[in-house]
Structures are given as structure tokens and as C-alpha cells.
Motif scaffolding. Sequence first.
Motif, PDB file in Angstrom:
ATOM      1  N   THR A 106      -7.353  22.377  16.911  1.00 36.32           N
ATOM      2  CA  THR A 106      -7.286  22.348  17.994  1.00 36.32           C
ATOM      3  C   THR A 106      -8.490  24.155  17.690  1.00 36.32           C
ATOM      4  N   GLN A 107      -9.175  24.588  18.979  1.00 34.48           N
ATOM      5  CA  GLN A 107     -10.266  25.702  18.589  1.00 34.48           C
ATOM      6  C   GLN A 107      -9.160  26.665  19.216  1.00 34.48           C
ATOM      7  N   ASN A 108      -9.006  27.746  18.267  1.00 36.83           N
ATOM      8  CA  ASN A 108      -8.114  28.855  18.565  1.00 36.83           C
ATOM      9  C   ASN A 108      -9.537  30.211  19.057  1.00 36.83           C
ATOM     10  N   ARG A 109      -8.673  30.638  20.728  1.00 38.66           N
ATOM     11  CA  ARG A 109      -8.866  31.608  21.043  1.00 38.66           C
ATOM     12  C   ARG A 109      -8.768  32.524  21.669  1.00 38.66           C
ATOM     13  N   ASN A 110      -7.164  32.926  20.848  1.00 34.78           N
ATOM     14  CA  ASN A 110      -6.096  33.916  20.984  1.00 34.78           C
ATOM     15  C   ASN A 110      -6.476  34.156  20.057  1.00 34.78           C
ATOM     16  N   ARG A 111      -6.641  35.831  20.649  1.00 38.47           N
ATOM     17  CA  ARG A 111      -7.518  37.252  19.786  1.00 38.47           C
ATOM     18  C   ARG A 111      -5.796  37.975  19.067  1.00 38.47           C
ATOM     19  N   GLN A 112      -5.247  36.949  19.567  1.00 34.68           N
ATOM     20  CA  GLN A 112      -3.363  37.969  18.710  1.00 34.68           C
ATOM     21  C   GLN A 112      -3.493  37.002  17.722  1.00 34.68           C
ATOM     22  N   THR A 113      -3.210  35.901  17.608  1.00 35.76           N
ATOM     23  CA  THR A 113      -3.207  34.763  16.520  1.00 35.76           C
ATOM     24  C   THR A 113      -4.428  35.443  15.512  1.00 35.76           C
ATOM     25  N   ALA A 114      -5.604  34.950  15.980  1.00 33.98           N
ATOM     26  CA  ALA A 114      -6.451  35.761  14.666  1.00 33.98           C
ATOM     27  C   ALA A 114      -6.357  36.552  13.828  1.00 33.98           C
ATOM     28  N   SER A 115      -6.353  37.773  14.852  1.00 31.24           N
ATOM     29  CA  SER A 115      -5.570  38.679  14.080  1.00 31.24           C
ATOM     30  C   SER A 115      -4.427  38.523  13.445  1.00 31.24           C
ATOM     31  N   TRP A 116      -3.474  37.432  13.786  1.00 24.48           N
ATOM     32  CA  TRP A 116      -2.108  37.368  12.709  1.00 24.48           C
ATOM     33  C   TRP A 116      -3.097  36.760  11.390  1.00 24.48           C
ATOM     34  N   VAL A 117      -3.986  35.768  11.381  1.00 32.89           N
ATOM     35  CA  VAL A 117      -4.163  35.130  10.302  1.00 32.89           C
ATOM     36  C   VAL A 117      -5.262  35.919   9.542  1.00 32.89           C
ATOM     37  N   ALA A 118      -5.220  36.600  10.102  1.00 31.42           N
ATOM     38  CA  ALA A 118      -6.862  38.140   9.290  1.00 31.42           C
ATOM     39  C   ALA A 118      -5.519  38.536   8.845  1.00 31.42           C
TER      40      ALA A 118
END
Length: 366
Positions: A106-118
Motif C-alpha cells: 500500500t502507499q504510506n501516508r502516515n507521517r508518524q510511521t514515516a518518521s519511525w522508519v527513517a
Amino acid sequence: MQIALTKKLSEAMGVNPPAAHENGNPLFSWTANWTKVWDNRRVEDMLVLVNNATRFTVAIYQVKRKDLKNVAEMMRTAISNTLLSMNLNPDLVEEYMQLAGEVEFTQNRNRQTASWVAKAGQECAYHVGNEYNGIAKMFSDTVGVSANYRIVNCSGNNNEGFYPYKSMINALSELTGKQAYKYRAFELMITLDLEVYKAVRRIIVPADIEFTRLHKVLQSVFSWQSYHLYDFTIFDDYNGEAVARLVPFEEDLEYDENATLMKGHTLSEFFSEHKHMIYTYDMEDNWEHEIQLVRVIEEYDKESPYLLEASGQTPPEDVGGVGGFVSFREIMLNPNHPEYGEMKEWAKYWTIELTDWKSRPRVIKV
């Protein structure tokens, strides 16, 4: 299993996935990114996944663009291998993977999880840089393990931090109803003879622990700093002759053509057939730690490596071997000695007796 891709990763894969489902179990949902380990290289080389429920990290290194065609199976295998490498119950891991189902991107649009993975990518990059030091050709899908032992969610005024590995283990146990740990383990007694007394550590380790990791465990419980070379020598229990000598670096083989490079070798290859080996650290000071197999635990059900017991303070680094330590200790026991001030300043925080914290039973973090 829903894996939400960052824009960078979806473009690299050449896909345009749909938006993520928000009503599914977050334990079966992951966020994935493709990132660089080395700043001086132009291409991305590591896949990083973070679980949306527990912030548990899985990372795969090295992954080139051409490898992304098989990325779904690669990710599933990496999740399973990472959990198993932490000695989790294989039945628990298998049931989780079955319940999670096939990969759906799926396409990630969640800023929080994007921050976690970074953030997880930074932690994993540090680990790869520290462990592998630019090895040109290598592949590992368990390089994310170390990131899971770092506390998260505790920045600013937030005091509710947690360890991702504990969060993941608790969630999987609750999900499956199965015990978290189930593996073969060894209880070891390690003795460092310092002439005036013996420093002893009794520990439990996984039977399949690699020698490179066992080295780190021993460095931790004996408070060494990993400044120097080391090796392991296994002895025959009947005639006392050396059966094998394992060394960490290829350069070491130039000085002993009969030695074996320890990479990939595990303790179970020698124990329990043999029950005695020597771990030598610092070839100049020549600290010889005698390792004895105390017992084999066929189905250990707790976290390890684990320190059961510790007695006897260990010397500071570069003190000059056993003889140097005996002289150093005599000075430190006598505040009126003319060299006491100089030695105390050199030894910094070293203490005569083993501190309560260092002798306390605990999980050994390496």
C-alpha cells in the motif's frame, strides 16, 4: 500482511499502490523504506521495515535496485528470520506469519510511521557501519535486530518509553497464546585467574550463538572495551590438546595457517562434544578466560544471554597482564603509596570491588 511503501521505495519498485487500510490489525502492518547506509555512495542499499503496532525493526542489507523484483518474499523471510534470530519460539513465529498472510503493498501516508522508519534506518545504518565496515559483497536480513534493543518514544517530556523487541514479543505471545522463547541453551562458567583471586562469571547463552557475538557478551560481563585482538581455542577433554583455534580476521590467518575464521561458526559446533575452551583477549596482556560448559538446557524459555552470577573485579585495560594487575592492585589498596594518586587518575572509575550493578543477575545487552 500490509506493507506501506514510502514514495522513494514505491518509485524504485515501479509501482503505484493503493492507500493503506486503516481498519486492520496494526500488528500485521509494516512501513517500509529504501535508504542509504553510506553517505559517500550514491545508491540506496538497505531495506528497512517498522511494525506499526510495536515499532519492531527489520532491515535487509545489501539490497540493490535489481533485487526489488523479489521484494515481497524477501521482506517476509526477513521478518521471520529476524524474529527467529532473537531466539523466539519457532511455533510462535510460524503462526504469526500464517496469520499475517501474503504481502499486500500500500502507499504510506502516515507521517508518524514515516518518521519511525527513517529513525530506524539511521540506527541500522550505524550498526552496519560498525559491524561490516564497508564489506563489498554481503547480505544479511537480520541487521535490524540491534535497533530493537534501543528504547523509543521517550523524547522530550514523554516518559513512557519502551523497547520494541519487548513490545513485539508481548504482542505475539498474546496473539498466539504461545510461550515467547523456546531454544537450546548452554550454561557456561567463565574464570579469569588473576593470581590474587579469580574473576568468575556464570552465564546462559543460546547454543547457536556465533563466536563473534559470544566475544561481545564476554567483553560486556568482564567490562573490557574491545580494544585488542582475541581468539577462542577449544581443547580435547581427554588429552588436553587444542582441537581448534578460531580467529576474527582474515589477517590473523597469516600468522596461523591452521586457525579457522570464526565468522558463521557457532558454539554448538564444539559444545557439548567438548566442554572446555579458552577465550584470550589482548595478546600482550594475555587475559586467558577459561570457559567451561556447566549444563545443556534443551528447551530454554527465557531471554538470553543472561548473567546468572558474577564475582571478582576485572582489571582495567592495558594494566600489563596479571603481574601488572597485581602491582596495580597493591597500589590502589594503599592510599599512602607514592604512586596512588597517579594510578587513581589513570584508572578513572575503576573500583577495587565489583559494583552491585555489575554482579546483579540480568539480561546481557550487546
